[in-house]
Scaffold this active site. Sequence first.
Site, PDB file in Angstrom:
ATOM      1  N   LYS A   1      49.782  24.331  97.344  1.00 50.81           N
ATOM      2  CA  LYS A   1      49.094  23.970  98.585  1.00 50.81           C
ATOM      3  C   LYS A   1      49.702  24.717  99.773  1.00 50.81           C
ATOM      4  CE  LYS A   1      46.828  20.823 101.252  1.00 50.81           C
ATOM      5  NZ  LYS A   1      45.380  20.744 101.198  1.00 50.81           N
TER       6      LYS A   1
ATOM      7  N   LYS B   1      37.246  20.748  96.463  1.00 47.75           N
ATOM      8  CA  LYS B   1      36.063  19.985  96.902  1.00 47.75           C
ATOM      9  C   LYS B   1      35.116  19.762  95.731  1.00 47.75           C
ATOM     10  CE  LYS B   1      36.385  22.206 101.363  1.00 47.75           C
ATOM     11  NZ  LYS B   1      37.482  21.367 101.827  1.00 47.75           N
TER      12      LYS B   1
ATOM     13  N   LYS C   1      43.289  16.261 100.137  1.00 49.96           N
ATOM     14  CA  LYS C   1      42.533  15.180 100.789  1.00 49.96           C
ATOM     15  C   LYS C   1      41.164  14.960 100.145  1.00 49.96           C
ATOM     16  CE  LYS C   1      39.299  17.376 103.674  1.00 49.96           C
ATOM     17  NZ  LYS C   1      39.397  18.692 103.104  1.00 49.96           N
TER      18      LYS C   1
ATOM     19  N   GLY D   1      39.700  20.995 107.895  1.00 51.37           N
ATOM     20  CA  GLY D   1      40.381  21.616 109.023  1.00 51.37           C
ATOM     21  C   GLY D   1      39.460  21.899 110.198  1.00 51.37           C
ATOM     22  N   ASN D   2      38.290  22.450 109.906  1.00 51.30           N
ATOM     23  CA  ASN D   2      37.389  22.821 110.988  1.00 51.30           C
ATOM     24  C   ASN D   2      36.925  21.610 111.787  1.00 51.30           C
ATOM     25  OD1 ASN D   2      35.676  24.749 112.420  1.00 51.30           O
ATOM     26  ND2 ASN D   2      34.040  23.570 111.510  1.00 51.30           N
TER      27      ASN D   2
END
Length: 311
Positions: free
Chosen positions: A131, A273, A211, A14-15
């Site tokens: 999510k 992640k 993702k 996102g960042n």
Amino acid sequence: MESDDRRVLVALGGNALEGRGQGGIEDQVAGVARTMVRVVELIADGWQVVLVHGNGPQVGDLVHRDAMNAGRAPAYPLDWAVAETQATIGHSILNALASAGADQGVDPAGAVVVSRVLVDADDPGFDQPTKPIGPYLDEEPDEPAARWTLIEGKGWRRVVASPQPRASLDLPAIRALVAGGATVVANGGGGIPTVRGPEGPWHGVAAVVDKDLAGAMLAGELGIATYVILTDVAGVAVDHGTDDERWLGDVSVADLRRHQADGQFPAGSMGPKVEAVCRFIERGGGRAAIGALDDLAAVLAGDAGTQVRPD
Ligand code: ADP
Ligand code: MG
């Protein structure tokens, strides 16, 4: 895998997409521009880059608009919303790649693939939406929540199913573009979640795939030895946010799995992640790293971020 393999798959969070502003369209364009400057620096240095990006805020915005328009416009399927974010985020990436390429004197040859990811129709993720997408809402919205669940925390939030990615359905097209030397953007937003009945046609389903997991899978499918996840922190920490916080530099998969089993990595942020880099290495990947966007070159060189190795 050969050490002279100068291909890397980079997953953008996102960042990296939104910049540091409020997440409006201008902030997104600025954030993507800043990120693609870093990506083109790698290309200028002789790397071929494949990009996977997230879409939580963007798909959340589409769902929010859909909810606001209930009764005034036809309901918008979630798989269509995921596909739409691949196109909108993809086109800003293409413009930013072209601009940074012109500035740095290289042709990044960007290509965006509308890409579907196979999921199991009976994935347990469909029974347990995890999510979060889109904004926090001050009040519980009065809406027919057939495609999402509402949960209350810091505010009300829409939460959708996030099934496991099984295969990249558009791999042949992605592979051909990679072989042709393009900077390929694929499996954006985790890929469009797609199922096939026993005999029935392929069709999209209401979910958003993670993702980081879709990126790990794609790197493996393409035989890319290096997987980098870029986010807004310098890497992976244990006892994150406490006085005992310790940032991990080089770490083996076994040690990372131990910290994971200790419950060090929350499901909504660092958890996927860590799971993604562990899976990538366990399935034969060469090297994976998690680090900050501005450190991209150093993360790739092994000098910054958390570096995950087979042993
Ligand atoms: P992205 O949008 O890039 O996918 P997320 O917000 O999902 O990123 O995850 C990154 C965030 O995870 C960081 O901003 C950090 O605050 C949080 N985080 C939670 N646990 C940890 C941890 N153990 N180590 C590092 N960061 C952590
Ligand atoms: Mg985020």
